[in-house]
Design a protein around this motif. Structure first.
Motif, PDB file in Angstrom:
ATOM      1  N   ASN A 110       0.822  -1.201   0.000  1.00 24.42           N
ATOM      2  CA  ASN A 110       0.000   0.000   0.000  1.00 24.42           C
ATOM      3  C   ASN A 110       0.859   1.256   0.000  1.00 24.42           C
ATOM      4  OD1 ASN A 110      -2.763   1.148   0.293  1.00 24.42           O
ATOM      5  ND2 ASN A 110      -1.857   2.068   2.122  1.00 24.42           N
ATOM      6  N   VAL A 111       0.359   2.285  -0.660  1.00 28.06           N
ATOM      7  CA  VAL A 111       0.999   3.595  -0.643  1.00 28.06           C
ATOM      8  C   VAL A 111       0.516   4.328   0.609  1.00 28.06           C
ATOM      9  CG1 VAL A 111       1.334   5.754  -1.884  1.00 28.06           C
ATOM     10  CG2 VAL A 111       1.063   3.629  -3.155  1.00 28.06           C
ATOM     11  N   TRP A 145       4.638   5.865   2.998  1.00 25.27           N
ATOM     12  CA  TRP A 145       4.999   6.738   1.883  1.00 25.27           C
ATOM     13  C   TRP A 145       4.854   8.203   2.262  1.00 25.27           C
ATOM     14  CZ3 TRP A 145       1.892  10.136  -0.995  1.00 25.27           C
ATOM     15  CH2 TRP A 145       2.395  10.527  -2.233  1.00 25.27           C
ATOM     16  N   LYS A 146       5.873   8.981   1.914  1.00 27.15           N
ATOM     17  CA  LYS A 146       5.823  10.423   2.124  1.00 27.15           C
ATOM     18  C   LYS A 146       6.250  11.108   0.837  1.00 27.15           C
ATOM     19  CE  LYS A 146       5.007  10.661   6.681  1.00 27.15           C
ATOM     20  NZ  LYS A 146       4.857   9.240   6.979  1.00 27.15           N
ATOM     21  N   PRO A 189       8.815   1.379   7.312  1.00 28.94           N
ATOM     22  CA  PRO A 189       9.083   2.799   7.568  1.00 28.94           C
ATOM     23  C   PRO A 189       9.499   3.542   6.310  1.00 28.94           C
ATOM     24  CG  PRO A 189      10.948   1.476   8.276  1.00 28.94           C
ATOM     25  CD  PRO A 189       9.862   0.504   7.862  1.00 28.94           C
ATOM     26  N   THR A 190       9.355   4.842   6.350  1.00 25.95           N
ATOM     27  CA  THR A 190       9.674   5.690   5.198  1.00 25.95           C
ATOM     28  C   THR A 190      11.104   5.471   4.724  1.00 25.95           C
ATOM     29  OG1 THR A 190       8.118   7.346   6.010  1.00 25.95           O
ATOM     30  CG2 THR A 190       9.717   8.060   4.366  1.00 25.95           C
ATOM     31  N   ASP A 191      12.062   5.500   5.647  1.00 23.11           N
ATOM     32  CA  ASP A 191      13.469   5.303   5.292  1.00 23.11           C
ATOM     33  C   ASP A 191      13.768   3.807   5.287  1.00 23.11           C
ATOM     34  OD1 ASP A 191      16.128   5.574   4.728  1.00 23.11           O
ATOM     35  OD2 ASP A 191      16.674   6.514   6.641  1.00 23.11           O
ATOM     36  N   ILE A 192      13.217   3.120   4.307  1.00 23.26           N
ATOM     37  CA  ILE A 192      13.299   1.659   4.279  1.00 23.26           C
ATOM     38  C   ILE A 192      14.734   1.169   4.115  1.00 23.26           C
ATOM     39  CG2 ILE A 192      12.823   1.578   1.801  1.00 23.26           C
ATOM     40  CD1 ILE A 192      11.774  -0.999   4.511  1.00 23.26           C
ATOM     41  N   ALA A 193      15.569   1.940   3.459  1.00 26.95           N
ATOM     42  CA  ALA A 193      16.961   1.523   3.252  1.00 26.95           C
ATOM     43  C   ALA A 193      17.730   1.455   4.561  1.00 26.95           C
ATOM     44  CB  ALA A 193      17.656   2.480   2.280  1.00 26.95           C
ATOM     45  N   ASN A 194      17.258   2.174   5.575  1.00 32.24           N
ATOM     46  CA  ASN A 194      17.947   2.209   6.870  1.00 32.24           C
ATOM     47  C   ASN A 194      17.032   1.769   8.008  1.00 32.24           C
ATOM     48  OD1 ASN A 194      20.563   3.457   6.003  1.00 32.24           O
ATOM     49  ND2 ASN A 194      19.181   5.101   5.354  1.00 32.24           N
ATOM     50  N   HIS A 195      16.145   0.831   7.706  1.00 33.22           N
ATOM     51  CA  HIS A 195      15.227   0.373   8.749  1.00 33.22           C
ATOM     52  C   HIS A 195      15.985  -0.317   9.892  1.00 33.22           C
ATOM     53  CE1 HIS A 195      15.370  -3.983   7.923  1.00 33.22           C
ATOM     54  NE2 HIS A 195      15.446  -3.657   6.631  1.00 33.22           N
ATOM     55  N   MET A 228      -4.574   8.774   3.827  1.00 32.90           N
ATOM     56  CA  MET A 228      -5.327   9.485   4.860  1.00 32.90           C
ATOM     57  C   MET A 228      -4.504  10.633   5.427  1.00 32.90           C
ATOM     58  SD  MET A 228      -7.511   6.442   6.681  1.00 32.90           S
ATOM     59  CE  MET A 228      -8.758   7.572   7.303  1.00 32.90           C
ATOM     60  N   SER A 229      -3.712  11.250   4.542  1.00 38.90           N
ATOM     61  CA  SER A 229      -2.998  12.476   4.864  1.00 38.90           C
ATOM     62  C   SER A 229      -3.393  13.515   3.831  1.00 38.90           C
ATOM     63  CB  SER A 229      -1.482  12.238   4.862  1.00 38.90           C
ATOM     64  OG  SER A 229      -1.053  11.792   3.588  1.00 38.90           O
TER      65      SER A 229
END
Length: 307
Positions: A110-111, A145-146, A189-195, A228-229
Motif C-alpha cells: 500500500n501507498v 509513503w511520504k 518505515p519511510t526510510d526503508i533503506a535504513n530500517h 489518509m494524509s
C-alpha cells in the motif's frame, strides 16, 4: 469455503496471490510482483482492483457482476477486477478465476501506512482479512509513503525487505505450524533503506483525527490522499467515487481535512515512526475489553427486568 491445509502447498512452487487497494497499476503492487517473480521461488498470481479503491474497508459489491480483465504483468497471471479488495480476494480464492486456491495471499504494498484505527478503514488490510476469513494464510503490507521523501524505486526495497517474512510464512504453512487464528499486518518505515529491523507490535489506538470544511467547489482546498494524509501542493481532486454529479442550489459541499495525528506509545504506529518494520498479528473479530463485558453482564439483567 474452508481449504484443506494439507493440500495448501503445491508440489512444485507455492502459489502466492497478490491484491491491493491502490489498483493493479500501483507501484507497490508492481514492485512486489517483480521482486517475487525475480526469485523464481513462487507461482505468482494477481487479482486486484482495476482502479483505486483506497479506504473502502471490507466492502463488497452485491448489486452487479464483476468483470475480470486479463492484464500483462511479466511472470504472473494477472487480472484487473471491477471490485473492491475483498471482492478481488474472494474471487481469487474461489477457483472460478484460477484453477486452484493460493497458498498465501498478500495485499499491498500500500501507498501509505495502515496502523492503529486506520486498519478499520483500510482496503489493503481487508484484502488480507478476506483470505483469513476463508482460512487462507495472508498478510497486508503497507509502506509509510511520504511525498518528496521517497521515490518509486523504494517500493522495490520495501518488497525485498518483506521476503524473509514471506518465506518464513510459507515455510510454516508447509510444516503446518502457521497459526490459523490471525493474519499479519506489516508496515514499512519511510526510510526503508535504513530500517531498524523487524518489530513485533500490537494494534494501537493511533488515529488521524479528521474534520470537515464546507467548500464552494469540488477542487477547492487540499487533496485527501489514499494515505489518509493531506496534500497541500495540488488542488486536483482524485477520488474513487463519482463526485461529478450536479448539485442543486439547496445542496452543500463538504471535504474532509486531517486535523491532527494521535500516536499511542508502545504500539504499531509508534514503532513504525521509530524506523522499525512492524509486524502485527490481527484478527477479524471485534473483541472488547473485559471491563465492558463485565459492565454489560450486570447492566443487561437490570434492563431486562423492566420489560
Amino acid at each position: 469455503m474452508a481449504i484443506n491445509g494439507e493440500d495448501r502447498i503445491s508440489v512444485d512452487r507455492p502459489i502466492v496471490m497478490i491484491t491491493n487497494d491502490d489498483g493493479i497499476d500501483a507501484p507497490g503492487l508492481r514492485s512486489l510482483v517483480s521482486v517475487l517473480v525475480s526469485t523464481n521461488l513462487y507461482e505468482v498470481r494477481v487479482c486486484a482492483p482495476d482502479s483505486e479503491k483506497s479506504a473502502v474497508s471490507h466492502s463488497i459489491i452485491w448489486s452487479r457482476p464483476l468483470t475480470a480483465q486479463r492484464v500483462e504483468i511479466e511472470g504472473a497471471e494477472a487480472y484487473a477486477v471491477s471490485g473492491t479488495p475483498a471482492d478481488c480476494t474472494g474471487l481469487g480464492l474461489s477457483e472460478a478465476l484460477f484453477p486452484s486456491p493460493p497458498d498465501l495471499v498478500l495485499s499491498g504494498i500500500n501507498v501509505g501506512s495502515n496502523c492503529g484505527y486506520n486498519i478499520v478503514y483500510s482496503g489493503t488490510v481487508a484484502g488480507a482479512r478476506e483470505a483469513f476469513i476463508y482460512d487462507v494464510p495472508s498478510a497486508s503490507i503497507s509502506y509509510d509513503w511520504k511525498r518528496g521523501d521517497i521515490n518509486v524505486n523504494d517500493f522495490f526495497l520495501a518488497a525485498q525487505a518483506c521476503l524473509p517474512i514471506i518465506n518464513g510464512m510459507l515455510s510454516a504453512i508447509k510444516n503446518k505450524t502457521h497459526p490459523t487464528n490471525c493474519f499479519l499486518n506489516i508496515d514499512l518505515p519511510t526510510d526503508i533503506a535504513n530500517h531498524k529491523g523487524y518489530k513485533l507490535t500490537r494494534q494501537g489506538k493511533s488515529l488521524g483525527r479528521m474534520g470537515w470544511r464546507q467548500v464552494e467547489e469540488e477542487a477547492q482546498g487540499a487533496k485527501m490522499l489514499s494515505t489518509m494524509s493531506m496534500e497541500t501542493d495540488s488542488g486536483v481532486v482524485s477520488d474513487n467515487n463519482d463526485t461529478s454529479a450536479h448539485h442543486s442550489k439547496d445542496s452543500r459541499l463538504f471535504k474532509r481535512e486531517l486535523r491532527t495525528v494521535v500516536v499511542e506509545e508502545g504500539t504499531d504506529l509508534h514503532f513504525l515512526r521509530e524506523g522499525y518494520i512492524t509486524v502485527t498479528p490481527i484478527g477479524a473479530l471485534s473483541q472488547v475489553d473485559v471491563d465492558c463485558q463485565n459492565y454489560y453482564k450486570e447492566w443487561l439483567p437490570k434492563i431486562s427486568s423492566s420489560l
